[in-house]
Design a protein around this motif. Structure first.
Motif, PDB file in Angstrom:
ATOM      1  N   VAL A 425       4.031  -2.568  14.292  1.00  0.00           N
ATOM      2  CA  VAL A 425       5.234  -2.824  13.259  1.00  0.00           C
ATOM      3  C   VAL A 425       4.896  -1.807  12.034  1.00  0.00           C
ATOM      4  CG1 VAL A 425       6.111  -4.941  14.235  1.00  0.00           C
ATOM      5  CG2 VAL A 425       4.475  -4.758  12.477  1.00  0.00           C
ATOM      6  N   ASP A 426       5.731  -1.003  11.663  1.00  0.00           N
ATOM      7  CA  ASP A 426       5.689  -0.225  10.400  1.00  0.00           C
ATOM      8  C   ASP A 426       6.650  -0.702   9.438  1.00  0.00           C
ATOM      9  OD1 ASP A 426       5.804   1.970   8.488  1.00  0.00           O
ATOM     10  OD2 ASP A 426       6.493   3.292   9.587  1.00  0.00           O
ATOM     11  N   THR A 427       6.028  -1.309   8.407  1.00  0.00           N
ATOM     12  CA  THR A 427       6.957  -2.184   7.457  1.00  0.00           C
ATOM     13  C   THR A 427       7.247  -1.638   6.121  1.00  0.00           C
ATOM     14  OG1 THR A 427       5.056  -3.316   6.612  1.00  0.00           O
ATOM     15  CG2 THR A 427       6.187  -4.085   8.420  1.00  0.00           C
ATOM     16  N   TRP A 428       8.350  -1.199   5.918  1.00  0.00           N
ATOM     17  CA  TRP A 428       8.775  -0.397   4.528  1.00  0.00           C
ATOM     18  C   TRP A 428       9.226  -1.644   3.637  1.00  0.00           C
ATOM     19  CZ3 TRP A 428      12.948  -0.424   1.610  1.00  0.00           C
ATOM     20  CH2 TRP A 428      12.825   0.175   0.343  1.00  0.00           C
ATOM     21  N   TRP A 429       8.527  -1.632   2.535  1.00  0.00           N
ATOM     22  CA  TRP A 429       9.100  -2.481   1.410  1.00  0.00           C
ATOM     23  C   TRP A 429       8.300  -1.854   0.153  1.00  0.00           C
ATOM     24  CZ3 TRP A 429       5.836  -6.690  -0.279  1.00  0.00           C
ATOM     25  CH2 TRP A 429       4.736  -6.967   0.296  1.00  0.00           C
ATOM     26  N   GLN A 430       8.588  -2.663  -0.957  1.00  0.00           N
ATOM     27  CA  GLN A 430       7.824  -2.368  -2.365  1.00  0.00           C
ATOM     28  C   GLN A 430       7.609  -3.548  -3.068  1.00  0.00           C
ATOM     29  OE1 GLN A 430      12.015  -0.467  -3.386  1.00  0.00           O
ATOM     30  NE2 GLN A 430      10.739   1.385  -3.511  1.00  0.00           N
ATOM     31  N   THR A 431       6.821  -3.290  -4.120  1.00  0.00           N
ATOM     32  CA  THR A 431       6.725  -4.447  -5.048  1.00  0.00           C
ATOM     33  C   THR A 431       7.803  -5.079  -5.446  1.00  0.00           C
ATOM     34  OG1 THR A 431       4.623  -3.233  -5.970  1.00  0.00           O
ATOM     35  CG2 THR A 431       5.276  -5.010  -7.285  1.00  0.00           C
ATOM     36  N   GLU A 432       8.781  -4.363  -5.638  1.00  0.00           N
ATOM     37  CA  GLU A 432      10.048  -4.898  -6.122  1.00  0.00           C
ATOM     38  C   GLU A 432      10.658  -5.737  -5.284  1.00  0.00           C
ATOM     39  OE1 GLU A 432       8.987  -1.788  -6.508  1.00  0.00           O
ATOM     40  OE2 GLU A 432       9.436  -1.204  -8.427  1.00  0.00           O
ATOM     41  N   GLY A 514      13.947   4.405  -4.705  1.00  0.00           N
ATOM     42  CA  GLY A 514      12.933   5.691  -5.265  1.00  0.00           C
ATOM     43  C   GLY A 514      12.703   6.356  -4.116  1.00  0.00           C
ATOM     44  N   ASP A 515      12.854   6.096  -2.873  1.00  0.00           N
ATOM     45  CA  ASP A 515      12.539   6.853  -1.494  1.00  0.00           C
ATOM     46  C   ASP A 515      13.729   7.375  -0.794  1.00  0.00           C
ATOM     47  OD1 ASP A 515       9.695   6.185  -0.938  1.00  0.00           O
ATOM     48  OD2 ASP A 515      10.382   4.055  -1.025  1.00  0.00           O
ATOM     49  N   GLY A 516      13.305   8.675  -0.408  1.00  0.00           N
ATOM     50  CA  GLY A 516      14.221   9.713   0.344  1.00  0.00           C
ATOM     51  C   GLY A 516      14.030   9.011   1.824  1.00  0.00           C
ATOM     52  N   GLY A 529       9.569   9.860   1.848  1.00  0.00           N
ATOM     53  CA  GLY A 529       8.451   9.579   0.564  1.00  0.00           C
ATOM     54  C   GLY A 529       9.540   9.560  -0.582  1.00  0.00           C
ATOM     55  N   ARG A 530       8.701   9.440  -1.900  1.00  0.00           N
ATOM     56  CA  ARG A 530       9.067   9.083  -3.011  1.00  0.00           C
ATOM     57  C   ARG A 530      10.115  10.286  -3.536  1.00  0.00           C
ATOM     58  NH1 ARG A 530       8.793   3.543  -4.876  1.00  0.00           N
ATOM     59  NH2 ARG A 530       9.686   4.621  -6.984  1.00  0.00           N
ATOM     60  N   VAL A 531      11.187  10.295  -4.148  1.00  0.00           N
ATOM     61  CA  VAL A 531      12.093  11.287  -4.797  1.00  0.00           C
ATOM     62  C   VAL A 531      11.810  11.195  -6.013  1.00  0.00           C
ATOM     63  CG1 VAL A 531      13.698  11.365  -2.875  1.00  0.00           C
ATOM     64  CG2 VAL A 531      13.882   9.807  -4.923  1.00  0.00           C
ATOM     65  N   HIS A 540      -1.932   3.514  -2.854  1.00  0.00           N
ATOM     66  CA  HIS A 540      -1.735   3.052  -4.288  1.00  0.00           C
ATOM     67  C   HIS A 540      -0.577   3.627  -4.988  1.00  0.00           C
ATOM     68  CE1 HIS A 540      -6.112   1.679  -3.549  1.00  0.00           C
ATOM     69  NE2 HIS A 540      -5.236   0.586  -2.794  1.00  0.00           N
ATOM     70  N   ARG A 541       0.160   3.042  -5.674  1.00  0.00           N
ATOM     71  CA  ARG A 541       1.196   3.508  -6.431  1.00  0.00           C
ATOM     72  C   ARG A 541       0.852   4.240  -7.665  1.00  0.00           C
ATOM     73  NH1 ARG A 541       6.740   0.459  -6.335  1.00  0.00           N
ATOM     74  NH2 ARG A 541       7.521   1.263  -8.299  1.00  0.00           N
ATOM     75  N   LEU A 542       1.055   5.290  -8.121  1.00  0.00           N
ATOM     76  CA  LEU A 542       0.739   5.922  -9.295  1.00  0.00           C
ATOM     77  C   LEU A 542       1.728   6.724 -10.053  1.00  0.00           C
ATOM     78  CD1 LEU A 542      -2.930   7.138  -8.553  1.00  0.00           C
ATOM     79  CD2 LEU A 542      -2.384   5.097 -10.095  1.00  0.00           C
TER      80      LEU A 542
HETATM   81  C1  WT7 Z   1       6.311   2.400  -2.077  1.00  0.00           C
HETATM   82  C2  WT7 Z   1       6.096   0.993  -2.613  1.00  0.00           C
HETATM   83  C3  WT7 Z   1       5.094  -2.257   0.300  1.00  0.00           C
HETATM   84  C4  WT7 Z   1       3.862  -2.793  -0.081  1.00  0.00           C
HETATM   85  C5  WT7 Z   1       2.849  -1.833  -0.454  1.00  0.00           C
HETATM   86  C6  WT7 Z   1       3.258  -0.763  -1.378  1.00  0.00           C
HETATM   87  C7  WT7 Z   1       5.972   3.544   0.065  1.00  0.00           C
HETATM   88  C8  WT7 Z   1       5.478   1.538   1.361  1.00  0.00           C
HETATM   89  C9  WT7 Z   1       5.999   2.166   3.373  1.00  0.00           C
HETATM   90  C10 WT7 Z   1       6.172   2.403   4.855  1.00  0.00           C
HETATM   91  C11 WT7 Z   1       6.803   4.448   4.267  1.00  0.00           C
HETATM   92  C12 WT7 Z   1       6.124   3.095   2.528  1.00  0.00           C
HETATM   93  C13 WT7 Z   1       7.335   3.864  -0.545  1.00  0.00           C
HETATM   94  C14 WT7 Z   1       7.766   2.750  -1.508  1.00  0.00           C
HETATM   95  N1  WT7 Z   1       5.884   2.825   1.447  1.00  0.00           N
HETATM   96  N2  WT7 Z   1       5.546   1.094   2.814  1.00  0.00           N
HETATM   97  N3  WT7 Z   1       6.092   1.455   5.805  1.00  0.00           N
HETATM   98  N4  WT7 Z   1       6.766   3.755   5.225  1.00  0.00           N
HETATM   99  N5  WT7 Z   1       6.790   4.402   2.859  1.00  0.00           N
HETATM  100  O1  WT7 Z   1       4.070  -1.287  -2.312  1.00  0.00           O
HETATM  101  O2  WT7 Z   1       3.067   0.101  -4.289  1.00  0.00           O
HETATM  102  O3  WT7 Z   1       5.245  -0.948  -4.545  1.00  0.00           O
HETATM  103  O4  WT7 Z   1       4.770   1.122  -3.199  1.00  0.00           O
HETATM  104  O5  WT7 Z   1       5.301   2.696  -1.098  1.00  0.00           O
HETATM  105  O6  WT7 Z   1       7.282   5.004  -1.032  1.00  0.00           O
HETATM  106  O7  WT7 Z   1       8.564   3.011  -2.155  1.00  0.00           O
HETATM  107  P1  WT7 Z   1       4.404  -0.373  -3.858  1.00  0.00           P
END
Ligand code: WT7
Length: 658
Positions: A425-432, A514-516, A529-531, A540-542
Motif C-alpha cells: 500500500v502506497d499511502t499519500w498523506w501529510q502532517t496536516e 501543495g502537491d501536483g 511531487g510538490r508544486v 523529510h520535508r524541508l
Molecule cells: C508530503 C507530506 C505523510 C507522512 C510523511 C510525510 C509527500 C507523502 C507520499 C506518497 C507521494 C508523498 C507529499 C506530501 N508524500 N506521502 N505516498 N506518495 N508523495 O509527511 O512531512 O507532512 O510531507 O510528502 O509531497 O505533500 P510530510
C-alpha cells in the motif's frame, strides 16, 4: 561473498515522472489475502459512498466504536476553513488506546516491542503500558502541567517517547515532538513558538553505534527558551551529562518511577489540542500544525485498521521516528487504538549492517512493515543478497509513505521483501492531514506501482488548476480536498491567518495540499511531487527558504537560493546557489556545518555552487525553474527573455559544485 553495490542510474525529474506515468502494471492481492481481508472491494465501495452521502452517519458509526465520556451533539460544524468534529463530545485518546483495550481483554497482549540500536529489547503489554502512562501522567501533574499546556519532547525512539506522548494526551496537555536530529536553534524556536514550560529529553540516544547527546542540545536550547521551567531527562545511554541545573533538571526515573500507577484519564473536549507538530512550508518559519483529540483519534483509528488490515495476531512495524507525523499516527496512536502489537526500533537501518531491518523482522516475526521509499532505495542499492539471508516469511503486508515511490523501487519491495505475496500500500498523506488520504486497501484494490491509489473514507479529492477549475481523468493538476475530514489540522499554532492562507486560500474554498498529481480512468491518483518550494529529502520535508535563511546568516554569505535535484536514493538532494560577501572566500565545509547547526544535518546541502549572480527577473525575483534545471544538469529550457541578464545561466551551468 563480496557483492558489488548496484548503483541505480541517476534519473532526471522528467525520467521519473515518465516512468510513473507510463507504468501500467496492475498487481491484484492474492486470493489468500483477499479471503481474510477486513475490507473487500464491495465493502470499500459501500463504505466510501456512505462516507460521502451520509457523513454524519458514517463518522458516528466509526466514532461509536471508541469510548466517549460524553457523546457528541453534532458530528461536524464546518465554518470554512474551520472544522470542529464530534462537537460537544468528550473523550481521551490515551484512555482509548490503553484502558479501553485492557478492558476488552488485551491486557496481556504485547503493546510495544522495542529494540534499541544496541540490541536491548523491552516489551510492554497493554496493562504494563497503561501503568507506565499513568505514572508519567501523575508525574506531569506533579510538575504542574495542566490541560492546555504544551510539552516539548526531544527524545530518541525509545518507549518513553510513546509513554510521554500518551501521558500528555491523558491529561490534555499538547505534546510537541521535535525530531532528535534537529539542531539547538530549531529546538529552541519550537519551544519558544509553543511556549512550553516543560521539555522531556534523554541523556542521549544511539545512532550508528554512537550516543547522540540530546541533553547537551537541550541545555543550549534552554538558554534561548525563557518559557522553559523544567527539563525531565530519561537516562537512555548512561552517557555523562555535563550540565545539571539543580531545580530545573530532573531525572525521569526519579520523578516517574515513584508515582502511583493509577490515574484517571481526563474527559477532554473533542476539540482539545492533542499535539503540535512543526513542519516546513514554502515560506517563513516552520508551522506548528495543530491536531485535536476526537477527530484525529477517529481518523487514525479507522485508517490503521483498514489500510493495514489489522488482525489480532499481527506484529506491526512502522519504521518512522516519533519526530514525524508518521511516527505519531502510525507508530503510536493508530496501532495502539487498534490494540496492535507495535514494533519500535531506535536506530539506523544500517547498524551494524544493512541487514538490521530484516533481522528485526525475522526475530520479532513482523507481519506488517510500513517504511519510506528512500529506505527501500537504499536497501536496493546494497543488493538483494542481504535481505535474502533472512527469513521474511512472516510478512504479509507492506506499506510505503513519505514521498513518491518509483515503480522500480515498488517492484523491488514487492518482489524481494514481500516475496510477491504481500500487497504493497502506497499511502499519500501529510502532517496536516493527520491520517492517510489516498491509498489502495490491500484486500480491496489492485496496486499500480508508482500510483498511490484511491481516496480513503470521507475524503473527497480532485485535481484543479490554480484558478479553481476542476480537471478530468488523464489531466495533471493540483491536488485538492473538497470537504473537511476528522483528522485534518485545525490551525497553525498562533497564526490562524497563515492557516487560512496556506491551505484554504490558495484556491478558494478547497484544501490545497501543495502537491501536483494525475488521475487515471480508474480514479487512481499518482502524486508527481510538490508544486511549491518545499523539498522532500529522504522523506523529510524541508522549506527551501529555511535553508536559504540559514545560509545567509553565515558571515561569508550575502545571498542564497536553494532548489532540489532528483536523487536516486534520497528522492531529492539539496542544491544551494550561494553568493558571497565582497572580499570573502568560501569554505564549503563550514557552510554545511553552519546549516547543520541552524537546522539539523538533514538540511545540509549536497552541492553548493558559488555564484556571482542569480537568474533574476527585472523586478528582482529569482527564477528557480532555471536553477532547478542547472542543478539537475539539464538543458536550460523555457523563456529566458524575462531575465535581467540571461548570460547568468550559462555561467552558473559551467560552475562546478563544491
Ligand atoms: C508530503 C507530506 C505523510 C507522512 C510523511 C510525510 C509527500 C507523502 C507520499 C506518497 C507521494 C508523498 C507529499 C506530501 N508524500 N506521502 N505516498 N506518495 N508523495 O509527511 O512531512 O507532512 O510531507 O510528502 O509531497 O505533500 P510530510
Amino acid at each position: 561473498m563480496a557483492q558489488t553495490p548496484q548503483q541505480p542510474k541517476p534519473t532526471t525529474a522528467q525520467d521519473h515522472i515518465d516512468a510513473m506515468l507510463h507504468e501500467n502494471r496492475v498487481i491484484p492481492p492474492s486470493d489468500a489475502f483477499r479471503a481474510r481481508a477486513k475490507v473487500s472491494r464491495e465493502d470499500y465501495e459501500r463504505m466510501y459512498r456512505q462516507s460521502l452521502d451520509d457523513p454524519d452517519g458514517f463518522w458516528s458509526g466509526v466514532a461509536g466504536e471508541l469510548h466517549w465520556m460524553k457523546d457528541w451533539d453534532q458530528v461536524l460544524d464546518w465554518q470554512l476553513p474551520h472544522a470542529q468534529w464530534f462537537v460537544g463530545g468528550q473523550t481521551n485518546v490515551a484512555y482509548n488506546a490503553l484502558d479501553r483495550n485492557v478492558q476488552r481483554g488485551y491486557g496481556d497482549k504485547r503493546a510495544i516491542v522495542w529494540e534499541g540500536e544496541d540490541g536491548e529489547v523491552r516489551t510492554y503489554t497493554y496493562a504494563e503500558l497503561l501503568r507506565e502512562v499513568c505514572k508519567a501522567a501523575n508525574a506531569l501533574e506533579e510538575l504542574g502541567v495542566v490541560a492546555g499546556d504544551r510539552v516539548t519532547l526531544y527524545l530518541p525512539l525509545i518507549p518513553e517517547a510513546a509513554i510521554a506522548m500518551l501521558a500528555c494526551a491523558r491529561i490534555g496537555a499538547a505534546h510537541s515532538v521535535v525530531f532528535g536530529g534537529f539542531s539547538v536553534a530549531a529546538l529552541a524556536d519550537r519551544i519558544n513558538n509553543a511556549q512550553s514550560k516543560l521539555l522531556i529529553t534523554a541523556d542521549a540516544g544511539y545512532r550508528r553505534g554512537k550516543p547522540v547527546t540530546l541533553k547537551v542540545n537541550a541545555d543550549e536550547a534552554a538558554k534561548l527558551a525563557p518559557s522553559l521551567e523544567k527539563i525531565l531527562v530519561v537516562k537512555r545511554t548512561g552517557t555523562p551529562v555535563d550540565w545539571w541545573t539543580e531545580g530545573r533538571d530532573l531525572w525521569w526515573h526519579d520523578v516517574v518511577d515513584r508515582q502511583s500507577d493509577q490515574h484517571e484519564a481526563a474527559a477532554l473536549d473533542s476539540e482539545q489540542p492533542l499535539f503540535l507538530l512543526y513542519t516546513s512550508g514554502s515560506t517563513g518559519t516552520p508551522k506548528g500544525v495543530v491536531h485535536t483529540t476526537g477527530g484525529y483519534m477517529v481518523g487514525t483509528y479507522l485508517t490503521t485498521k483498514t489500510v493495514f488490515d489489522l488482525q489480532d495476531d499481527d506484529v506491526y512495524w512502522c519504521t518512522a521516528d516519533v519526530g514525524w507525523v508518521t511516527g505519531h499516527s502510525y507508530s503510536v496512536y493508530g496501532p495502539l487504538l487498534n490494540a496492535a502489537t507495535v514494533v519500535m526500533y531506535e536506530g539506523a537501518p544500517n547498524h551494524p549492517d544493512w541487514g538490521r531491518f530484516w533481522d528485526i523482522i525475522q526475530r520479532h516475526k513482523v507481519t506488517i512493515l510500513y517504511t519510506a521509499p528512500t529506505a527501500i532505495r537504499a536497501f536496493m542499492q546494497h543488493g538483494e543478497e542481504i535481505p535474502g539471508r533472512y527469513d521474511l516469511s512472516s510478512l504479509r503486508l507492506l506499506g510505503s509513505v513519505g514521498e513518491p515511490i518509483n515503480p522500480e523501487a515498488w517492484m523491488w519491495y514487492w518482489r524481494v521483501i514481500g516475496g510477491e505475496r504481500c500487497p504493497v500500500v502506497d499511502t499519500w498523506w501529510q502532517t496536516e492531514t493527520g491520517s492517510i488520504m489516498l491509498t489502495t486497501l490491500p484486500g480491496a484494490h489492485p496496486s499500480k506501482p508508482g500510483s498511490a491509489g484511491v481516496p480513503m473514507f470521507g475524503i473527497e479529492p480532485t485535481l484543479m488548476t490554480h484558478e479553481g477549475d476542476e480537471l478530468g481523468p488523464g489531466d495533471g493538476g493540483l491536488l485538492v480536498i473538497k470537504r473537511p475530514w476528522p483528522s485534518m489540522l485545525r490551525t497553525v499554532y498562533g497564526d490562524d491567518e497563515r492557516y487560512r492562507k496556506s491551505y484554504w486560500g490558495e484556491i478558494g474554498g478547497v484544501y490545497f495540499a501543495g502537491d501536483g498529481a494525475r488521475r487515471d480512468s480508474d480514479g487512481y491518483y499518482t502524486i508527481v511531487g510538490r508544486v511549491d518550494d518545499v523539498l522532500n529529502v529522504s522523506g523529510h520535508r524541508l522549506g527551501t527558504m529555511e535553508i536559504e535563511s540559514a545560509l545567509v546568516s553565515h558571515p561569508d554569505v550575502s545571498e542564497a537560493a536553494v532548489v532540489g535535484r532528483p536523487d536516486p536514493v534520497k528522492g531529492e538532494a539539496v542544491v544551494a546557489f550561494v553568493l558571497l560577501q565582497d572580499g570573502h572566500s568560501a569554505d564549503p565545509a563550514d557552510l554545511r556545518r553552519h546549516v547543520s547547526r541552524e537546522i539539523g544535518a538533514l538540511a545540509r546541502p549536497d552541492a553548493i555552487i558559488i555564484a556571482e549572480a542569480l537568474p533574476k527577473t527585472r523586478s528582482g525575483k529569482i527564477m528557480r525553474r532555471f536553477l532547478r534545471q542547472i542543478a539537475a544538469g539539464n538543458e536550460i529550457t523555457g523563456d529566458t527573455s524575462t531575465l535581467e541578464d540571461p548570460a547568468v545561466l550559462d555561467k552558473l551551468a559551467s560552475t562546478p559544485a563544491v
